[in-house]
Scaffold this motif. Structure first.
Motif, PDB file in Angstrom:
ATOM      1  N   ARG A 160       0.812  -1.213   0.000  1.00  0.00           N
ATOM      2  CA  ARG A 160       0.000   0.000   0.000  1.00  0.00           C
ATOM      3  C   ARG A 160       0.850   1.271   0.000  1.00  0.00           C
ATOM      4  O   ARG A 160       1.957   1.301   0.529  1.00  0.00           O
ATOM      5  CB  ARG A 160      -0.907   0.019   1.226  1.00  0.00           C
ATOM      6  N   SER A 189       1.109   3.282   3.999  1.00  0.00           N
ATOM      7  CA  SER A 189       1.230   2.032   4.750  1.00  0.00           C
ATOM      8  C   SER A 189       1.780   2.270   6.148  1.00  0.00           C
ATOM      9  O   SER A 189       2.851   2.866   6.322  1.00  0.00           O
ATOM     10  CB  SER A 189       2.168   1.094   3.976  1.00  0.00           C
ATOM     11  N   GLY A 190       1.061   1.773   7.136  1.00  0.00           N
ATOM     12  CA  GLY A 190       1.546   1.846   8.512  1.00  0.00           C
ATOM     13  C   GLY A 190       2.836   1.060   8.686  1.00  0.00           C
ATOM     14  O   GLY A 190       3.726   1.442   9.447  1.00  0.00           O
ATOM     15  N   THR A 191       2.954  -0.054   7.958  1.00  0.00           N
ATOM     16  CA  THR A 191       4.158  -0.880   8.069  1.00  0.00           C
ATOM     17  C   THR A 191       5.376  -0.119   7.555  1.00  0.00           C
ATOM     18  O   THR A 191       6.447  -0.132   8.194  1.00  0.00           O
ATOM     19  CB  THR A 191       3.980  -2.180   7.242  1.00  0.00           C
ATOM     20  N   MET A 215      -2.775 -13.990   9.453  1.00  0.00           N
ATOM     21  CA  MET A 215      -1.849 -14.370  10.520  1.00  0.00           C
ATOM     22  C   MET A 215      -0.449 -14.713  10.010  1.00  0.00           C
ATOM     23  O   MET A 215       0.299 -15.427  10.670  1.00  0.00           O
ATOM     24  CB  MET A 215      -2.401 -15.522  11.372  1.00  0.00           C
ATOM     25  N   VAL A 237       2.437  -5.401  11.679  1.00  0.00           N
ATOM     26  CA  VAL A 237       1.321  -4.470  11.848  1.00  0.00           C
ATOM     27  C   VAL A 237       0.026  -5.195  11.501  1.00  0.00           C
ATOM     28  O   VAL A 237      -0.108  -5.726  10.391  1.00  0.00           O
ATOM     29  CB  VAL A 237       1.470  -3.239  10.919  1.00  0.00           C
ATOM     30  N   GLY A 239      -4.488  -5.418  11.771  1.00  0.00           N
ATOM     31  CA  GLY A 239      -5.736  -4.684  11.911  1.00  0.00           C
ATOM     32  C   GLY A 239      -6.526  -5.131  13.133  1.00  0.00           C
ATOM     33  O   GLY A 239      -7.569  -4.564  13.444  1.00  0.00           O
ATOM     34  N   GLY A 287      -4.027 -10.032  16.208  1.00  0.00           N
ATOM     35  CA  GLY A 287      -4.420 -10.612  14.927  1.00  0.00           C
ATOM     36  C   GLY A 287      -3.367 -11.492  14.285  1.00  0.00           C
ATOM     37  O   GLY A 287      -3.516 -11.867  13.121  1.00  0.00           O
TER      38      GLY A 287
HETATM   39  C1  LIG Z   1      -5.881 -10.111   2.881  1.00  0.00           C
HETATM   40  C2  LIG Z   1      -5.759  -9.460   4.234  1.00  0.00           C
HETATM   41  C3  LIG Z   1      -5.651 -10.260   5.349  1.00  0.00           C
HETATM   42  C4  LIG Z   1      -5.512  -9.693   6.604  1.00  0.00           C
HETATM   43  N1  LIG Z   1      -5.388 -10.521   7.689  1.00  0.00           N
HETATM   44  C5  LIG Z   1      -5.213  -9.970   8.904  1.00  0.00           C
HETATM   45  C6  LIG Z   1      -4.990 -10.824  10.033  1.00  0.00           C
HETATM   46  O1  LIG Z   1      -4.956 -12.043   9.955  1.00  0.00           O
HETATM   47  N2  LIG Z   1      -4.804 -10.235  11.235  1.00  0.00           N
HETATM   48  C7  LIG Z   1      -4.817  -8.873  11.389  1.00  0.00           C
HETATM   49  O2  LIG Z   1      -4.614  -8.398  12.500  1.00  0.00           O
HETATM   50  N3  LIG Z   1      -5.008  -8.040  10.335  1.00  0.00           N
HETATM   51  C8  LIG Z   1      -5.196  -8.557   9.098  1.00  0.00           C
HETATM   52  N4  LIG Z   1      -5.352  -7.731   8.008  1.00  0.00           N
HETATM   53  C9  LIG Z   1      -5.335  -6.257   8.209  1.00  0.00           C
HETATM   54  C10 LIG Z   1      -3.966  -5.621   7.954  1.00  0.00           C
HETATM   55  O3  LIG Z   1      -2.961  -6.293   8.636  1.00  0.00           O
HETATM   56  C11 LIG Z   1      -4.009  -4.171   8.406  1.00  0.00           C
HETATM   57  O4  LIG Z   1      -4.937  -3.455   7.620  1.00  0.00           O
HETATM   58  C12 LIG Z   1      -2.661  -3.467   8.382  1.00  0.00           C
HETATM   59  O5  LIG Z   1      -2.751  -2.298   9.159  1.00  0.00           O
HETATM   60  C13 LIG Z   1      -2.198  -3.087   6.976  1.00  0.00           C
HETATM   61  O6  LIG Z   1      -0.906  -2.526   7.037  1.00  0.00           O
HETATM   62  P1  LIG Z   1      -0.329  -1.542   5.908  1.00  0.00           P
HETATM   63  O7  LIG Z   1      -1.039  -0.243   6.070  1.00  0.00           O
HETATM   64  O8  LIG Z   1       1.113  -1.398   6.246  1.00  0.00           O
HETATM   65  O9  LIG Z   1      -0.554  -2.197   4.585  1.00  0.00           O
HETATM   66  C14 LIG Z   1      -5.501  -8.281   6.744  1.00  0.00           C
HETATM   67  C15 LIG Z   1      -5.610  -7.472   5.601  1.00  0.00           C
HETATM   68  C16 LIG Z   1      -5.729  -8.050   4.358  1.00  0.00           C
HETATM   69  C17 LIG Z   1      -5.837  -7.165   3.139  1.00  0.00           C
END
Ligand SMILES: Cc1cc2nc3c(=O)[nH]c(=O)nc-3n(C[C@H](O)[C@H](O)[C@H](O)COP(=O)(O)O)c2cc1C
Length: 224
Positions: free
Chosen positions: A13, A16-18, A92, A126, A128, A132
């Protein structure tokens, strides 16, 4: 002595927070000494095929023959003294694009056995959800380090396996609210750079004193 720390964000993204958390870790790394050089690579927009197990590398004793963005990342990895790999949590685990990158590194064993033995790596995750799977991601990144002779480095007392962050709505803004997680990222970066420096200085001194490095066996020399 220059200490090169490479940060890799496994997010695809733009906001991105990561990527931000890895950047904070690189700021922490740079804060320990002016001779620490940092580089950030984000996998956003990169085309990286997963390893196809074609075994061309094994047969030719070569690096991966697939032509895509992997080779520029490998070049940066070969030059680095320390790694900070961060990933969003997807089911996960780390992201598919990071998984693809990691699978492609297998061939470095063939061409440069033992290259990474004094390198060190740290991890950031990171998610959601509050719980998680961040720790699963840390563990899997550490497993990657362990599979490639890279020494693993945790964080401080409160983030022993690396930095975990939580974005309540999965957004960049949500991750920015996790100030504790961002602070942990910074201190993980400091500790990683410190460890990388100790290992690099230590290796130089060790060799200068005439000690031998154990030669890591190449793929062809090892009976499993
Ligand atoms: C396909 C998919 C699977 C995800 N699975 C999880 C998960 O298993 N556990 C969790 O905590 N968040 C999950 N998320 C949420 C992301 O980890 C979360 O939105 C994160 O902040 C995205 O980081 P970014 O902004 O760096 O891309 C998932 C998101 C997507 C798109």
């Amino acid at each position: 002595m220059t200490i090169r720390i490479l940060g890799i964000s496994g997010s695809f993204r733009g906001r991105s927070g990561t990527t931000e958390a890895v950047s904070r870790a690189l700021e922490g790394a740079a804060s320990i000494d002016p001779e620490v050089e940092t580089q950030l690579i984000t996998l956003r927009g990169k085309t990286i095929s997963p390893c196809l197990h074609c075994d061309a590398c094994y047969r030719k004793r070569s690096l991966c023959i697939l032509k895509d963005d992997f080779s520029e990342i490998l070049d940066a990895m070969l030059k680095a003294d320390g790694f900070i790999i961060g990933s969003p949590v997807y089911e996960m685990n780390y992201t598919p694009v990071l998984n693809a990158l990691i699978s492609r590194l297998r061939c470095t064993y063939l061409v440069y056995p033992g290259h990474f033995v004094r390198r060190v790596g740290a991890a950031i995750a990171v998610g959601g959800n509050r719980n998680g799977g961040q720790e699963m991601v840390l563990m899997n990144i550490q497993n990657f380090y362990n599979s490639n002779d890279i020494i693993t480095c945790g964080g401080t007392f409160h983030s022993p396996g690396g930095a975990c962050l939580y974005s309540p709505d999965g957004s960049y803004e949500g991750t920015m609210q996790d100030t504790k997680g961002l602070e942990a990222s910074y201190s993980v970066g400091q500790r990683l750079a410190q460890t990388a420096a100790l290992l690099k200085f230590g290796e130089a001194k060790y060799l200068e004193q005439g000690y031998n490095m154990i030669k890591t066996k190449g793929w062809y020399d090892v009976q499993s």
